[in-house]
Design a protein around this motif. Structure first.
Motif, short mmCIF file in Angstrom:
data_model
loop_
_atom_site.label_atom_id
_atom_site.label_comp_id
_atom_site.label_asym_id
_atom_site.label_seq_id
_atom_site.Cartn_x
_atom_site.Cartn_y
_atom_site.Cartn_z
N ASP A 264 12.47 -28.13 -5.79
CA ASP A 264 12.24 -27.38 -4.37
C ASP A 264 12.34 -25.78 -4.02
O ASP A 264 12.34 -25.28 -3.41
CB ASP A 264 13.07 -27.83 -3.03
CG ASP A 264 12.28 -28.14 -1.63
OD1 ASP A 264 11.16 -28.22 -2.12
OD2 ASP A 264 13.18 -28.40 -0.37
N GLN A 265 11.16 -25.48 -4.92
CA GLN A 265 10.99 -24.06 -5.46
C GLN A 265 9.51 -24.16 -5.64
O GLN A 265 9.04 -25.26 -6.53
CB GLN A 265 11.78 -23.45 -6.27
CG GLN A 265 13.13 -23.60 -6.20
CD GLN A 265 14.18 -22.79 -6.99
OE1 GLN A 265 13.79 -22.59 -8.41
NE2 GLN A 265 15.40 -22.77 -6.75
N ILE A 266 8.88 -23.27 -5.52
CA ILE A 266 7.02 -22.78 -5.77
C ILE A 266 7.27 -21.97 -6.96
O ILE A 266 7.87 -20.83 -6.67
CB ILE A 266 6.44 -22.42 -4.53
CG1 ILE A 266 6.84 -23.57 -3.96
CG2 ILE A 266 4.75 -22.19 -5.39
CD1 ILE A 266 6.34 -23.05 -2.87
N VAL A 267 6.29 -21.74 -7.94
CA VAL A 267 6.23 -21.01 -9.33
C VAL A 267 4.43 -20.47 -8.71
O VAL A 267 3.65 -21.45 -8.73
CB VAL A 267 6.36 -20.75 -10.38
CG1 VAL A 267 5.48 -22.28 -11.25
CG2 VAL A 267 6.14 -19.57 -11.06
N ILE A 268 4.73 -18.80 -8.52
CA ILE A 268 3.48 -18.32 -8.21
C ILE A 268 2.68 -17.24 -9.69
O ILE A 268 3.82 -16.48 -9.38
CB ILE A 268 3.44 -17.73 -6.55
CG1 ILE A 268 3.83 -18.83 -5.44
CG2 ILE A 268 1.98 -17.33 -6.38
CD1 ILE A 268 4.54 -17.88 -4.71
N SER A 269 1.65 -17.31 -9.98
CA SER A 269 1.54 -16.26 -10.53
C SER A 269 0.11 -15.30 -9.78
O SER A 269 -0.91 -15.91 -9.63
CB SER A 269 0.56 -16.87 -11.93
OG SER A 269 0.07 -16.03 -12.43
N SER A 270 0.33 -13.76 -10.71
CA SER A 270 0.03 -13.09 -9.58
C SER A 270 -1.01 -12.05 -10.90
O SER A 270 0.28 -11.43 -11.57
CB SER A 270 1.01 -11.78 -8.49
OG SER A 270 0.05 -10.60 -8.81
N ARG A 271 -2.47 -12.06 -10.73
CA ARG A 271 -2.64 -11.32 -11.84
C ARG A 271 -2.49 -9.62 -11.68
O ARG A 271 -1.92 -9.88 -13.14
CB ARG A 271 -3.91 -11.67 -12.06
CG ARG A 271 -5.08 -11.44 -12.65
CD ARG A 271 -6.30 -11.68 -12.05
NE ARG A 271 -7.09 -10.31 -13.11
CZ ARG A 271 -7.57 -9.40 -13.29
NH1 ARG A 271 -6.89 -8.56 -12.88
NH2 ARG A 271 -8.17 -9.23 -14.98
N ASN A 272 -2.33 -9.67 -10.75
CA ASN A 272 -2.29 -7.94 -10.64
C ASN A 272 -0.88 -7.38 -10.46
O ASN A 272 -0.86 -6.50 -10.92
CB ASN A 272 -2.89 -7.98 -9.80
CG ASN A 272 -3.98 -7.76 -9.25
OD1 ASN A 272 -4.84 -8.10 -10.36
ND2 ASN A 272 -5.08 -7.61 -8.30
N PHE A 273 0.15 -8.29 -11.05
CA PHE A 273 1.21 -8.07 -10.83
C PHE A 273 1.98 -7.78 -12.37
O PHE A 273 2.82 -7.62 -12.66
CB PHE A 273 2.39 -8.28 -9.58
CG PHE A 273 2.46 -7.48 -7.99
CD1 PHE A 273 1.37 -7.08 -7.95
CD2 PHE A 273 3.66 -7.26 -8.17
CE1 PHE A 273 1.88 -6.14 -6.41
CE2 PHE A 273 4.21 -6.55 -6.74
CZ PHE A 273 2.80 -5.97 -5.99
N ASN A 274 1.09 -8.58 -12.99
CA ASN A 274 1.27 -9.31 -14.25
C ASN A 274 2.92 -9.83 -14.41
O ASN A 274 3.51 -9.42 -15.51
CB ASN A 274 1.19 -7.79 -15.22
CG ASN A 274 0.00 -7.17 -15.43
OD1 ASN A 274 -0.73 -8.07 -15.73
ND2 ASN A 274 -0.06 -6.08 -14.74
N GLU A 275 2.88 -10.55 -13.24
CA GLU A 275 3.88 -11.52 -13.90
C GLU A 275 4.57 -13.29 -12.30
O GLU A 275 2.71 -13.00 -11.83
CB GLU A 275 5.39 -10.46 -12.52
CG GLU A 275 5.56 -10.11 -11.68
CD GLU A 275 5.91 -9.49 -10.68
OE1 GLU A 275 7.47 -9.30 -11.28
OE2 GLU A 275 6.30 -9.17 -9.45
N PHE A 276 5.33 -13.47 -13.01
CA PHE A 276 4.85 -15.02 -12.09
C PHE A 276 5.96 -14.66 -10.82
O PHE A 276 7.91 -14.23 -11.27
CB PHE A 276 4.95 -16.02 -11.98
CG PHE A 276 5.96 -16.30 -14.01
CD1 PHE A 276 7.61 -17.15 -13.17
CD2 PHE A 276 5.60 -15.93 -15.25
CE1 PHE A 276 8.72 -17.07 -14.20
CE2 PHE A 276 6.98 -15.92 -15.98
CZ PHE A 276 8.45 -16.76 -15.56
#
Length: 493
Positions: A264-276
């Motif tokens: 029950d978790q979500i993973v988000i990719s942040s391009r500008n932080f260079n991390e998920f």
């Protein structure tokens, strides 16, 4: 079962031209490389079309027997092809897409690109504005739009099979006063990132997460979120700015979302932080806006983050492992490297000033209770990847933006190099066992031996023959998209 198919008749399909411009938008530590050229040393029954410019380039017995779904960014049609490059199903839309997904109920989840009410939202790349569900018969069953002067949907969506709800990613434009009050130095207008979960039956937002509720900064002591950044890895440093951001207002530029129903978790990719980032979905909306509540007691704060610890004032350039990555997604539990995260690492050669990409798998070292721990250095582990694919001549594989990769049931990986519309499948050792080039560009499907122009594809995926959603379709091969292909192909089951 062996099926022999002789490609003589092209698949004729009218493609509505797009008017929208695309903006650029464990302990193993295994690294596998492969020559991007097709080897002459292949097993009998392989199809090798290494002189072709589009369509099927390679099919081998080692390719996973499935159906590849893709929707060219400049086309309003979504395609499903078999391993021989023949079309077995299409879905129409009035809109060009970013991400598309086939669901277990047979419907297609399709994003659609709208003209933004606020044209600023068209500057950063990945804009959509709309999500829709399309039936097997091509009927639009439901749609939802986020398109106003202050909010706009973008990039990716996610379907929750257990509830039927749909998660969308939304930019929200903030005024300079709001940004300044939140402690950003040299404040200007800025976009934040939100996730909205929508119930298609009621058209209501049933859950929401906003990045602005999870900030820390160490430059403005009068703001309520003032603190030591390195002591708060669960929060986002509001004064961190990626120097190579494509559009200054787009502070985070999140580009993918994936949901793990077991955790029950979500993973988000942040391009500008260079991390998920991984966040808790078990919260209420009120808890998601706070630092308390949910299964892990931290509300909507970040449970785990990985790729670039410099963004929370830890480590240095040597610790940065992700570079404007896309498509962070969980590998299913029963697959090779199950429960780990796979990403398309777009600009791996950033610090070397070399253009090449890799596909990487990260073991988040999640606990049995779904929790994550910092290591003794105050950084989330691991130190390196579980598995990496890169080309033998590494610059032969490069996608500056968009793109994605997914692990398949047999341990292979399907890769979409989106900027050239190239899909290829590699085995766990890194050998290319299947390859296809999207023949559809802004003019429609091109002829064989022609070179397509801007045949971009945001992402592709491959579905197993027994995937429940395929049971709603006939899946009869109808020929190739491109004209002029003539080859014999064998699909082995």
């Amino acid at each position: 079962m062996v099926i022999n198919l002789k490609h003589k008749t092209p698949f004729l399909l009218a493609v509505i031209l797009s008017l929208f411009l695309f903006n650029a938008c464990n302990d193993d530590d295994d690294i596998f490389t492969s020559d991007d050229d097709i080897s002459d040393d292949l097993v009998d029954g392989s199809t090798v079309n290494d002189d072709y410019t589009v369509g099927l380039i390679l099919n081998t017995a080692d390719a996973y027997n499935g159906y590849t779904l893709f929707s060219p960014i400049r086309s309003t049609t979504t395609y499903l092809i078999d391993n021989c490059g023949e079309v077995v199903q299409t879905w129409p839309s009035e809109y060009t897409p970013q991400s598309v997904y086939l669901l277990e109920n047979g419907n297609l989840l399709h994003t659609g690109t709208l003209d933004a009410v606020n044209s600023e939202f068209e500057q950063a790349g990945g804009q959509t504005g709309r999500v829709e569900l399309i039936s097997p018969e091509g009927e639009v069953l439901w749609y939802y739009e986020v398109n106003s002067s202050t909010e706009f949907m973008h990039h990716d969506v996610e379907y929750i099979e257990s509830s039927g709800n749909v998660m969308v990613m939304v930019w929200e434009k903030l005024t300079a006063d709001v940004v300044e009050a939140a402690g950003r130095s040299n404040a200007t207008e800025l976009w934040t990132e939100k996730i909205l979960e929508i119930n298609p039956t009621t058209d209501t937002i049933v859950w929401e997460w906003d990045a602005m509720d999870h900030l820390v900064q160490d430059e403005n002591p009068t703001a309520s979120n003032y603190g030591v950044v390195a002591d708060n890895p669960q929060l986002l440093d509001f004064n961190y700015t990626y120097e190579d951001s494509d559009y200054a207002l787009d502070w985070l530029h999140n580009n993918s979302i994936d949901y793990n129903e077991t955790l029950d978790q979500i993973v988000i990719s942040s391009r500008n932080f260079n991390e998920f980032w991984i966040i808790d979905h078990s919260t209420t909306t009120a808890e998601a806006a706070s630092h308390q509540g949910g299964n892990h007691g931290v509300g909507g704060d970040i449970l785990y983050r990985w790729g670039n610890p410099q963004v929370y004032d830890m480590g240095d350039d040597d610790d940065q492992m992700l570079f404007v990555q896309h498509d962070a997604n969980w590998i299913p539990s029963d697959y090779t490297d199950g429960d780990q995260i796979m990403v398309f690492n777009n600009q791996t050669g950033y610090h070397e000033n070399v253009d090449y990409s890799t596909i990487d798998v990260i073991d988040t070292q999640v606990g049995a209770d779904g929790s994550y721990e910092l290591n003794e250095s105050g950084i989330f582990g691991p130190d390196y990847f579980t598995w990496t694919y890169e080309a033998e001549e590494r610059t032969d594989f490069y996608g500056a933006n968009i793109s994605g990769a997914r692990r398949l049931p047999n341990g292979n990986t399907i890769i979409c190099e989106g900027t050239t519309g190239t899909f290829f499948e590699v085995n766990y050792e890194g050998d290319i066992v299947w390859k296809y080039i999207n023949p559809v560009d802004e003019t429609g499907a091109v002829d064989q031996y022609s070179t397509p122009n801007r045949n971009f594809v945001f992402r592709c995926d491959k579905y197993a023959p027994d995937f429940p959603g395929l049971a709603y379709y006939d899946l009869t091969a109808e020929g190739t998209l491109e004209s002029g292909s003539d080859y014999t192909c064998t699909i082995t089951d």
